[in-house]
Design a protein around this motif. Structure first.
Motif, PDB file in Angstrom:
ATOM      1  N   LEU A  38      -2.855  38.498  81.057  1.00 53.44           N
ATOM      2  CA  LEU A  38      -3.481  38.705  79.945  1.00 53.44           C
ATOM      3  C   LEU A  38      -3.182  37.114  79.877  1.00 53.44           C
ATOM      4  O   LEU A  38      -4.060  36.913  78.502  1.00 53.44           O
ATOM      5  CB  LEU A  38      -2.601  38.668  79.171  1.00 53.44           C
ATOM      6  N   ASP A  41      -7.054  36.697  78.783  1.00 51.78           N
ATOM      7  CA  ASP A  41      -7.879  37.279  77.680  1.00 51.78           C
ATOM      8  C   ASP A  41      -7.152  35.654  76.579  1.00 51.78           C
ATOM      9  O   ASP A  41      -8.269  35.541  75.699  1.00 51.78           O
ATOM     10  CB  ASP A  41      -6.622  38.201  77.350  1.00 51.78           C
ATOM     11  N   ILE A 224     -12.701  38.684  80.297  1.00 51.75           N
ATOM     12  CA  ILE A 224     -11.807  39.921  79.974  1.00 51.75           C
ATOM     13  C   ILE A 224     -11.729  40.369  80.736  1.00 51.75           C
ATOM     14  O   ILE A 224     -10.277  41.188  81.294  1.00 51.75           O
ATOM     15  CB  ILE A 224     -11.144  40.056  78.447  1.00 51.75           C
TER      16      ILE A 224
ATOM     17  N   GLY B 106      -4.244  44.581  78.609  1.00 57.04           N
ATOM     18  CA  GLY B 106      -5.603  43.731  79.028  1.00 57.04           C
ATOM     19  C   GLY B 106      -6.868  45.129  79.706  1.00 57.04           C
ATOM     20  O   GLY B 106      -8.078  44.459  78.455  1.00 57.04           O
ATOM     21  N   SER B 110     -10.136  44.449  76.392  1.00 61.18           N
ATOM     22  CA  SER B 110     -11.377  44.759  76.682  1.00 61.18           C
ATOM     23  C   SER B 110     -12.768  46.189  76.737  1.00 61.18           C
ATOM     24  O   SER B 110     -13.190  45.800  76.643  1.00 61.18           O
ATOM     25  CB  SER B 110     -10.978  43.767  78.068  1.00 61.18           C
TER      26      SER B 110
END
Lengths: 305, 401
Positions: A38, A41, A224, B106, B110
């Protein structure tokens, strides 16, 4: 679709998309295995205040101040996460959540409070990028690839992304062994004298560099998605790290290429008139590849096996 | 203006929004604290980003059915469905593939968000989509909100808060001790599901106020902040709800007091301000308290070591030790013990000898484990045990002058 139309309008955005995808997917492999998936992100959220501040300081939208602002913000966020984690003894996930939401909120507030009507700077732009606008105006067709005058007019994002991608690849290649060992067995790596903290930190730094460069060209959604989806799909296909990295490059290329084509021409095939967001489509295609591998990947196995 | 906003004098809509935001903040703080205690805080990030395709699809469907695509209730229903699908994807990926939960989060985040953006660009090309204003759901916007929307949000906030309070007991039990909860006959999966459903409800209600990118902050920052103030599970969720409600209310009020102050970011920044204050000043876990504890510990170590050095006639080189001893009237500037210093030194040395004997007693292992080089032995053993130890002491030695 003729070369005269394809080369100026679609070739460069597609190449930039593919290069950005690969630059993010390469370090993504290691982040995934180290359970830091992550980070991509978080980084893509925190670059917003950096970019807005860079704009406030310089008053223009130029590449280098933006990149420096974004890189600085990424660095500050990593330091903040680390500080909050240590000082407050908070688990890393929550510390990350605190930092990236706050910095993003700060960026949005700054953006709303400043007059950016004269320039193209808004949150949507930061999220979606402007892949479609990176066209090669000087190209007349395939023959332009050999024409030095036309080549000089290539969008600068292409060279920058190519250099970033190369730098990331060189980093991974040079530090392959330490990266691999410290990822799979940190204790052993320390015993044989590797500085695992330094390795981890430089991996994050390289990821941040790739994210910032890609962010500028293609927006944060692709960043991401590409940090996670291609490596995750590759992980479900093979057990060997070399093969995983190779597959992730294949999946990244496939997602970026196919996603761009589907976004640009898909609606036309379906009878529509306008194209849809290329960044969004690329992320969607990468998700589809992950879904396919999650169902049929040879090493998809659950946690037990 | 700000004072008026804080005291709810800026009109009916602003009042409704502020109250709705407060209720939402409380609900988010409480349900977020269960996520945080289960160490799954970032799951909420996947849930919130996964709302976007639902919003887009709901808009398209409502327009196709001939209705108004901007109907907030419809949009929220769509977002709830796609967020639930996203959540199921995270759970399926974690359970059935080798991917860790953070990768699954994640990936879902996304991909769903990307697909949502694709749908938004489709909507922009639609006839009725030009002024859809769906991007206001990305960052939240309460300015110029319809009255029906404000009522919907206030009611939604109240409903989620009520649900959270009803479900809190089983959630506390599972968050605190999974195995114990299972042994007591709770169905862990159902409780987990309920927690997630609450988080989902908070996310959906929060879309209009905070926006989907920042709603995760409302679920993470209050519990993390609350954790500084207490070590008790019940208190964590209570404080967390309080902090969440307070920051949401203050943020919404500030945002209503002037134009161009987006609600979502202000709520998040208010919450972060509370977090920073807590990080610095909370008793026990705060940085300041930890620093003070460290200094007092350091002082005790220096005093003790200084006294032992005096007792054994060794010179003290450490300036800080001598300063401490001087300040306590135990030594002179040249490091020679005063009368009180000699007494203290003798006591410290006696303590060390007694500890040494205690360590040889095999039935006193648990008392021995408390040895840290500073503790007076009287605080650890009883008077009878002490005289037993003293019986084994060798003859007292004089402290050299």
């Amino acid at each position: 679709m003729s070369g005269a139309e394809f080369v100026p309008l679609s070739l460069t955005p597609m190449l930039i998309g593919i290069l950005a995808a690969i630059a993010c997917a390469l370090p993504g492999n290691f982040l995934l295995l180290r359970r830091q998936a992550l980070i991509g992100d978080a980084i893509s959220h925190v670059v917003l205040p950096g970019i807005v501040l860079a704009f406030l300081v310089t008053g223009t939208i130029t590449t280098w101040p933006m990149m420096i602002g974004a890189g600085g913000a990424a660095l500050i966020s990593v330091l903040l996460i680390e500080a909050i984690r240590r000082l407050g003894r908070i688990e890393p996930g929550a510390a990350m959540g605190v930092v990236f939401t706050t910095m993003f909120a700060g960026g949005v507030l700054l953006l709303e409070r400043t007059d950016t009507s004269s320039v193209h700077l808004d949150v949507e732009h930061a999220l979606m990028g402007n892949l479609e606008s990176l066209i090669w105006l000087d190209a007349r067709g395939w023959q332009s690839l050999l024409d030095p005058v036309a080549l000089a007019g290539l969008p600068s994002e292409l060279t920058r992304m190519a250099l970033t991608c190369l730098a990331v690849a060189i980093f991974i290649g040079l530090f392959w062994r330490p990266l691999k060992i410290s990822t799979f067995d940190e204790g052993f790596a320390q015993v044989v004298g590797m500085r695992t903290n330094l390795i981890g930190l430089s991996l994050v730094a390289v990821s941040a560099m790739a994210a910032v460069a890609a962010f500028d060209a293609v927006g944060s959604i692709i960043v991401i998605a590409m940090f996670i989806c291609p490596p995750a799909a590759a992980r479900l296909v093979t057990n060997r790290l070399v093969a995983q990295v190779g597959w992730s490059v294949v999946f990244a290329t496939l997602s970026a290429g196919l996603g761009y084509v589907l976004a640009g021409y898909g609606p036309l095939w379906l009878g529509g008139q306008d194209s849809v967001s290329a960044a969004g489509m690329i992320a969607t295609v990468s998700g589809l590849t992950l879904a396919v591998t999650a169902f049929i990947g040879p090493t998809r196995g659950g946690q037990q096996g | 203006m700000l004072w008026q906003a804080l005291t709810l004098q800026l009109g009916y809509n602003a009042t409704l929004v502020a109250i709705g935001a407060m209720l939402l903040g409380i609900a988010a703080g409480v349900s977020g604290s269960f996520l945080f205690l289960r160490r799954r805080a970032l799951v909420s990030d996947a849930i919130s980003h996964a709302t976007l395709p639902g919003v887009g699809l709901a808009f398209i469907v409502m327009v196709a059915l001939g209705g108004d695509g901007r109907n907030l209730a419809g949009l929220l229903a769509g977002s709830a469905i796609s967020a639930a699908i996203g959540l199921l994807c995270v759970q399926w990926l974690t359970r059935n593939t080798r991917l860790a939960e953070d990768s699954a989060i994640g990936a879902v985040l996304s991909v769903f968000f990307g697909f949502g953006i694709v749908l938004l660009t489709v909507i922009q090309t639609m006839e009725s989509g030009r002024q859809a204003g769906l991007d206001s759901l990305l960052l939240g916007a309460t300015a110029g909100m319809l009255r029906s929307d404000a009522i919907l949000i206030a009611a939604g906030g109240a409903l989620t808060l009520a649900l959270t309070l009803i479900l809190r007991r089983p959630m506390i039990m599972v968050a605190f001790d999974r195995d114990y909860a299972a042994a007591r006959g709770l169905n862990i999966r159902q409780v987990d599901f309920a927690t997630m459903a609450l988080v989902l409800a908070v996310t959906v209600v929060g879309l209009k106020i905070v926006g989907l990118i920042l709603i995760v902050a409302l679920l993470i920052i209050p519990p993390v902040t609350a954790r500084f103030w207490t070590d008790r599970t019940e208190r964590v969720w209570q404080f967390s709800g309080l902090i969440g409600g307070l920051s949401a209310y203050t943020g919404a009020a500030i945002s209503a007091s002037a134009p161009q102050l987006p609600t979502g970011p202000l709520i998040v920044l208010t919450g972060f301000a509370v977090f920073v204050v807590s990080l610095a000043f909370a008793p026990g876990r705060g940085v300041l308290a930890a620093g003070l504890r460290h200094i007092s510990f350091q002082r005790r170590v220096h005093m003790r070591q200084g006294l032992l050095a005096l007792a054994q006639g060794q010179p003290i080189y450490e300036r800080y030790t001598i300063r401490l001893l001087m300040r306590a009237g135990l030594a002179r500037a040249d490091g020679v013990a005063t009368e009180a210093g000699r007494a203290g030194a003798a006591k410290a040395l006696l303590d060390e000898h007694r500890w040494e004997i205690l360590r040889t007693m095999s039935d006193q292992e648990s008392a021995t484990a408390l040895y840290d080089g500073m503790r007076a032995i009287e605080t650890v053993v009883t008077r009878d045990q002490l005289s037993e130890i003293d019986a084994r002491l060798t003859a007292p030695r004089d402290v050299p002058a």
